[in-house]
Design an enzyme around this catalytic site. Structure first.
Site, PDB file in Angstrom:
ATOM      1  N   ASP A 163       0.372  -1.063   0.002  1.00 32.48           N
ATOM      2  CA  ASP A 163      -0.066  -0.113  -0.207  1.00 32.48           C
ATOM      3  C   ASP A 163       0.982   1.497  -0.374  1.00 32.48           C
ATOM      4  OD1 ASP A 163      -1.724   1.988   0.367  1.00 32.48           O
ATOM      5  OD2 ASP A 163      -2.593   0.841   2.633  1.00 32.48           O
ATOM      6  N   HIS A 177      -3.865   4.353   6.773  1.00 36.10           N
ATOM      7  CA  HIS A 177      -2.922   4.129   6.491  1.00 36.10           C
ATOM      8  C   HIS A 177      -1.325   4.315   6.785  1.00 36.10           C
ATOM      9  CE1 HIS A 177      -5.230   3.614   2.237  1.00 36.10           C
ATOM     10  NE2 HIS A 177      -6.106   4.398   3.146  1.00 36.10           N
TER      11      HIS A 177
END
Length: 553
Positions: free
Chosen positions: A194, A366
């Protein structure tokens, strides 16, 4: 056959963009799909509701697809599923909450009874022909997020999904770094990680840090509190509920997506609401301001969201007034800053106070740079593929990989539709497959393309002039008209002389064609369109869409 086959990784969404994440893994005659998300339209996609990946490649290979594997339940990872399942019927694998949210979505599309949904637990492994997919516990802003170790005949591909390293998560345990380390020791062929926060240094704060700020906000005010956040952020909503309950407040919920998530999360045990705390939005007038909290959607200032309607006095149940405290518990997504600012201005005009400090009432779901480097260090991949992000995010993440000792030639910044072929000791980009985006407008899927968007943009910017003429089928003479209809160009009553001029010019074009004995309708329309367009640009420096209509009697 198996020895000669190469593993192919084919991204169909989630690269050079935020959203519509989707990747195909192919080996021999077997394929699996990881995630199938949606994205929100850009500003120039007028009238478009959502954007999904182009499924042409997977539909063409429908007989090879062994299943869809999901990393978590956010819309950018599951939102495209109903549209995919209308094209092919394959089993869906996901964790408990993820499948619960998918069920809700499939119910709306009448697909629930025909779809095989398979629930898995972190730690489980499922075999899908040539692939063994291992689900690894992860942390994100929604419970039950997992990373995937995809065991293939040529090696292990580790796909992180969306993740952060949260050592004090609101629910469950921290990400299973030990398992990622074990896989790294045995050998990871490729890492797909990611990249959303690749530009941010340091570590992402724990979601738990938001709780203490919320608690302080609730303790220090006697006003009615309205909190706007992402409907999908289960952990955030739980902390808002906790702060409200701890301070003796009732909770009402506004926004369809928020209500749906609350229903699924409480039913499956991922959210706990103290007894007699939740009330119907219709009952809020029964309580004094200090007894009430409203949790709502609209933290991004989206038009038609619940907070937007409250700010602009269009909400049927909630009226913002003097003394209300509105807490915006989210960071504006890039591009939404102006929308959020507009809503905040309206809230202030209504007399409300606004608490909008993302640093204290929001943390990202994140990983930042240090966490990304940790995963790279634990996995020790032979090849590295940054995923989930715009090009700048992918490039920055690629640089982190190089910093961690991965050779530049072993790092691949991929494009949608580009095929990466892997063997045990080689990796190279091969052919391209069809990929891109499909726009969904109402019930229409893919029926709005660039030409329609161009027309919509033209109409939005310059308006429309319709020229209506009635012509005799026997003689070819004009029986009635031309009549002029203007929409979005000028207000007819204030521009009567301009309308008269358009009528005269259109009539002259018809007369000229009549003299030349032209009876072809297309030629007549083009003649009117060309002359009127030329005149209008000369007079107004504007180019409205001109639509001649000929009726035959």
């Amino acid at each position: 056959m198996a020895k000669k086959s190469k593993l192919k990784i084919i991204p169909l969404g989630g690269l050079n963009e935020i959203g519509k994440n989707m990747t195909v893994f192919s080996y021999g005659n077997d394929m699996i799909i990881v995630d199938c998300g949606m994205a929100f339209p850009d500003e120039d996609m007028l009238g478009i509701d959502i954007v999904i990946p182009d499924f042409s490649f997977v539909v063409k290979n429908a007989d090879k697809i062994r299943g869809v594997v999901l990393t978590h339940g956010h819309e950018d990872h599951i939102g495209g599923l109903p549209y995919l399942l209308k094209e092919l019927n394959v089993p869906i694998y996901g964790t408990n909450l993820t499948i619960g949210l998918v069920q809700n979505k499939l119910k709306e599309h009448n697909l629930l009874s025909t779809t095989k949904l398979k629930r898995v637990m972190p730690g489980d492994t499922v075999t899908l022909s040539s692939f063994k997919v291992e689900f690894i516990r992860s942390n994100h802003s929604i419970p039950d997020a997992v990373a995937l170790a995809i065991h293939t005949p040529v090696g292990v591909v580790l796909h992180t999904g969306d993740f952060k390293i949260d050592t004090t998560p609101i629910q469950g345990e921290m990400i299973d770094l030990a398992r990622i380390g074990e896989l790294g020791k045995k050998g990871v062929l490729a890492l797909m990680s990611d990249s959303t926060n690749a530009e941010r240094s340091g570590f992402t704060m724990s979601e738990r840090t938001v709780g203490s700020t919320l608690e302080n906000v609730f303790k220090s005010t006697k006003s009615r509190i309205i909190v706007a956040t992402f409907a999908s952020n289960v952990h955030r909503i739980q902390q808002i509920i906790n702060a409200a309950a701890n301070n003796g407040r009732k909770i009402a919920v506004s926004g369809r997506s928020m209500l749906n998530l609350l229903e699924v999360a409480t039913e499956l045990g991922y959210m706990k609401i103290p007894a007699n705390t939740l009330i119907d939005i219709d009952d809020i007038k029964k309580y004094k301001p200090h007894q009430l909290t409203i949790i709502t959607t609209g933290s991004q200032g989206e038009p038609m969201s619940a907070l937007y309607r409250m700010a602009y006095a269009e909400h049927k149940k909630v009226e913002i007034g003097e003394g209300d405290l509105v807490v915006i518990s989210a960071n504006p997504i890039p591009g939404n800053e102006k929308l959020v600012a507009n809503v905040i201005n309206e809230l202030y005009k209504k007399g409300a106070d606004v608490f909008n400090d993302p640093a204290s009432v929001h943390v990202s779901g994140h990983a930042c740079q240090e966490e990304l480097k940790m995963i790279l260090g634990l996995a020790k991949p032979r090849y590295f593929i940054p995923v989930h992000g715009e090009y700048k995010h992918l490039k920055t993440h690629a640089d982190l990989g190089a910093m961690m000792g991965i050779r530049r030639k072993d790092i691949f910044i991929m494009e949608l539709g580009k095929v990466l072929e892997l063997t045990k000791d080689s990796a190279k980009c091969a052919e391209n497959v069809q990929a891109g985006l499909v726009m969904v407008d109402g019930l229409g899927v893919g029926d709005v393309g660039n030409i329609v968007l161009r027309d919509r943009k033209h109409l939005a910017e310059d308006g429309l002039i319709v020229i209506v003429v009635t012509i005799s089928s026997e003689t070819g003479n004009v029986v009635a008209g031309p009549d002029i209809i203007s929409r979005g160009f000028v207000y007819v009553r204030e521009s009567e002389s301009l309308m008269d001029d358009i009528r005269t010019i259109a009539r002259k074009a018809l007369d000229a064609s009549e003299k030349n004995r032209v009876r072809e309708w297309t030629t007549l329309k083009n003649a009117m369109k060309s002359r009127v367009s030329e005149y209008l640009y000369q007079e107004t420096k504007r180019k409205p869409m001109i639509l001649p209509v000929i009726m035959e009697v």
